[in-house]
Design a protein around this motif. Sequence first.
Motif, PDB file in Angstrom:
ATOM      1  N   LYS A 115       0.837  -1.205   0.000  1.00  0.00           N
ATOM      2  CA  LYS A 115       0.000   0.000   0.000  1.00  0.00           C
ATOM      3  C   LYS A 115       0.870   1.252   0.000  1.00  0.00           C
ATOM      4  N   ALA A 116       1.858   1.284   0.881  1.00  0.00           N
ATOM      5  CA  ALA A 116       2.731   2.459   0.968  1.00  0.00           C
ATOM      6  C   ALA A 116       3.484   2.669  -0.342  1.00  0.00           C
ATOM      7  N   ALA A 117       3.989   1.552  -0.916  1.00  0.00           N
ATOM      8  CA  ALA A 117       4.750   1.657  -2.164  1.00  0.00           C
ATOM      9  C   ALA A 117       3.877   2.224  -3.284  1.00  0.00           C
ATOM     10  N   LEU A 118       2.632   1.738  -3.375  1.00  0.00           N
ATOM     11  CA  LEU A 118       1.740   2.207  -4.439  1.00  0.00           C
ATOM     12  C   LEU A 118       1.308   3.663  -4.220  1.00  0.00           C
ATOM     13  N   LEU A 119       1.102   4.047  -2.947  1.00  0.00           N
ATOM     14  CA  LEU A 119       0.727   5.435  -2.660  1.00  0.00           C
ATOM     15  C   LEU A 119       1.853   6.382  -3.063  1.00  0.00           C
ATOM     16  N   ILE A 120       3.097   5.971  -2.768  1.00  0.00           N
ATOM     17  CA  ILE A 120       4.249   6.799  -3.142  1.00  0.00           C
ATOM     18  C   ILE A 120       4.384   6.860  -4.668  1.00  0.00           C
ATOM     19  N   LEU A 121       4.219   5.683  -5.314  1.00  0.00           N
ATOM     20  CA  LEU A 121       4.311   5.630  -6.777  1.00  0.00           C
ATOM     21  C   LEU A 121       3.257   6.540  -7.419  1.00  0.00           C
ATOM     22  N   ASN A 122       2.038   6.514  -6.859  1.00  0.00           N
ATOM     23  CA  ASN A 122       0.948   7.360  -7.354  1.00  0.00           C
ATOM     24  C   ASN A 122       1.338   8.833  -7.309  1.00  0.00           C
ATOM     25  N   THR A 123       1.937   9.252  -6.204  1.00  0.00           N
ATOM     26  CA  THR A 123       2.387  10.643  -6.074  1.00  0.00           C
ATOM     27  C   THR A 123       3.487  10.960  -7.081  1.00  0.00           C
ATOM     28  N   PHE A 124       4.448  10.028  -7.232  1.00  0.00           N
ATOM     29  CA  PHE A 124       5.559  10.254  -8.167  1.00  0.00           C
ATOM     30  C   PHE A 124       5.051  10.350  -9.607  1.00  0.00           C
ATOM     31  N   VAL A 125       4.123   9.463  -9.981  1.00  0.00           N
ATOM     32  CA  VAL A 125       3.590   9.479 -11.347  1.00  0.00           C
ATOM     33  C   VAL A 125       2.890  10.807 -11.621  1.00  0.00           C
ATOM     34  N   ALA A 126       2.028  11.236 -10.689  1.00  0.00           N
ATOM     35  CA  ALA A 126       1.282  12.486 -10.877  1.00  0.00           C
ATOM     36  C   ALA A 126       2.233  13.680 -10.937  1.00  0.00           C
ATOM     37  N   ALA A 127       3.194  13.734 -10.024  1.00  0.00           N
ATOM     38  CA  ALA A 127       4.145  14.855  -9.998  1.00  0.00           C
ATOM     39  C   ALA A 127       5.027  14.847 -11.241  1.00  0.00           C
ATOM     40  N   GLY A 128       5.507  13.652 -11.620  1.00  0.00           N
ATOM     41  CA  GLY A 128       6.374  13.522 -12.792  1.00  0.00           C
ATOM     42  C   GLY A 128       5.654  13.948 -14.068  1.00  0.00           C
ATOM     43  N   LEU A 129       4.416  13.483 -14.227  1.00  0.00           N
ATOM     44  CA  LEU A 129       3.648  13.851 -15.421  1.00  0.00           C
ATOM     45  C   LEU A 129       3.380  15.348 -15.452  1.00  0.00           C
ATOM     46  N   TRP A 130       3.129  15.923 -14.269  1.00  0.00           N
ATOM     47  CA  TRP A 130       2.829  17.357 -14.230  1.00  0.00           C
ATOM     48  C   TRP A 130       4.016  18.178 -14.707  1.00  0.00           C
ATOM     49  N   ILE A 131       5.215  17.810 -14.227  1.00  0.00           N
ATOM     50  CA  ILE A 131       6.425  18.521 -14.660  1.00  0.00           C
ATOM     51  C   ILE A 131       6.643  18.329 -16.161  1.00  0.00           C
ATOM     52  N   ALA A 132       6.418  17.084 -16.664  1.00  0.00           N
ATOM     53  CA  ALA A 132       6.605  16.793 -18.088  1.00  0.00           C
ATOM     54  C   ALA A 132       5.641  17.617 -18.943  1.00  0.00           C
ATOM     55  N   VAL A 133       4.375  17.708 -18.500  1.00  0.00           N
ATOM     56  CA  VAL A 133       3.368  18.483 -19.239  1.00  0.00           C
ATOM     57  C   VAL A 133       3.719  19.969 -19.205  1.00  0.00           C
ATOM     58  N   LEU A 134       4.102  20.438 -18.022  1.00  0.00           N
ATOM     59  CA  LEU A 134       4.476  21.841 -17.845  1.00  0.00           C
ATOM     60  C   LEU A 134       5.607  22.215 -18.800  1.00  0.00           C
ATOM     61  N   TYR A 135       6.666  21.382 -18.798  1.00  0.00           N
ATOM     62  CA  TYR A 135       7.815  21.649 -19.665  1.00  0.00           C
ATOM     63  C   TYR A 135       7.393  21.642 -21.126  1.00  0.00           C
ATOM     64  N   SER A 136       6.641  20.592 -21.525  1.00  0.00           N
ATOM     65  CA  SER A 136       6.284  20.410 -22.936  1.00  0.00           C
ATOM     66  C   SER A 136       5.467  21.583 -23.462  1.00  0.00           C
ATOM     67  N   VAL A 137       4.464  21.989 -22.679  1.00  0.00           N
ATOM     68  CA  VAL A 137       3.592  23.075 -23.135  1.00  0.00           C
ATOM     69  C   VAL A 137       4.372  24.390 -23.202  1.00  0.00           C
ATOM     70  N   LEU A 138       5.188  24.658 -22.180  1.00  0.00           N
ATOM     71  CA  LEU A 138       5.960  25.910 -22.182  1.00  0.00           C
ATOM     72  C   LEU A 138       6.990  25.923 -23.303  1.00  0.00           C
ATOM     73  N   ALA A 139       7.572  24.745 -23.608  1.00  0.00           N
ATOM     74  CA  ALA A 139       8.547  24.659 -24.698  1.00  0.00           C
ATOM     75  C   ALA A 139       7.869  24.970 -26.034  1.00  0.00           C
ATOM     76  N   LEU A 140       6.621  24.484 -26.199  1.00  0.00           N
ATOM     77  CA  LEU A 140       5.898  24.727 -27.447  1.00  0.00           C
ATOM     78  C   LEU A 140       5.404  26.172 -27.526  1.00  0.00           C
ATOM     79  N   ALA A 141       5.107  26.770 -26.361  1.00  0.00           N
ATOM     80  CA  ALA A 141       4.595  28.144 -26.341  1.00  0.00           C
ATOM     81  C   ALA A 141       5.733  29.149 -26.473  1.00  0.00           C
ATOM     82  N   ARG A 142       6.909  28.756 -26.065  1.00  0.00           N
ATOM     83  CA  ARG A 142       8.135  29.550 -26.093  1.00  0.00           C
ATOM     84  C   ARG A 142       8.011  30.889 -25.394  1.00  0.00           C
TER      85      ARG A 142
END
Lengths: 125, 131
Positions: free
Chosen positions: A98-125
């Motif tokens: 349970k703890a491992a999956l809860l941590i993984l869930n947080t990492f996935v959400a945070a990681g995707l958010w940073i990836a989306v943030l970077y990608s959109v800002l890179a395209l918007a320049r």
Amino acid sequence: MSDFRTPLARVRGLGSAKSGTGHFIAQRVSAIALVVLMPLFLIKLAKNAGAGYAEAAAWVGSPLGAILTLLAMTAALYHMRLGLQVVIEDYIYRPATKAALLILNTFVAAGLWIAVLYSVLALAR
Amino acid sequence: MATNSTRPLSPHLQNWRWHATMASSILHRATGVANYIGAVLVSVWLVLLAAGPETYAVWEELNAGPVGILITLALVGFTFSVSFHLLNGIRHLVWDAGIGFDAKGSNLRSILIMAGAVIITAGIWIAGGLL
């Protein structure tokens, strides 16, 4: 009225974990945002994503496209992290898993958010 | 750990007759998890787009090939998943206001929401000329 708590819970006397209300409210507030944002974002995305690289990149990079994408994806990633947390807490019994999956869930959400943030800002320049 | 034998036990899924409110409740969770997977794919798509035309060509090639059919099917499923979770999510917000707990109405609304999600999905993919 009989007490339905386990003997262990009665001895510990901790009550609830005390963060349920905040979780409940955060889930609802992000839900209200998504009711408006998600249809707008997905309809615009469907209209602009299918016609090749140039058009898709131009839309995501445009002011309206970039802001709408960031708003919708930020609310969605936040909302789904909260939602999957409850699913994990409900169905996964073993504390370590349970703890491992809860941590993984947080990492996935945070990681995707940073990836989306970077990608959109890179395209918007 | 000692367990209290007087605690009530909830009969699990196999003991219940399937009914509309139960189906819509389970579907809300299932579509929530499906939407999670969908959001991962949208994020990956945005990264491919930001990586430039050469990297994005990988996605376009996948879409043009036999995998493209699977991608289309997944997108149709995603459309239903988002539509259902959105409609039923609005219902959850109404519930939070203390409205809509009558048995007959709940059953009716469960069916209407499931049908509504199918109609929205069909509308987008057929009338929208995407399929």
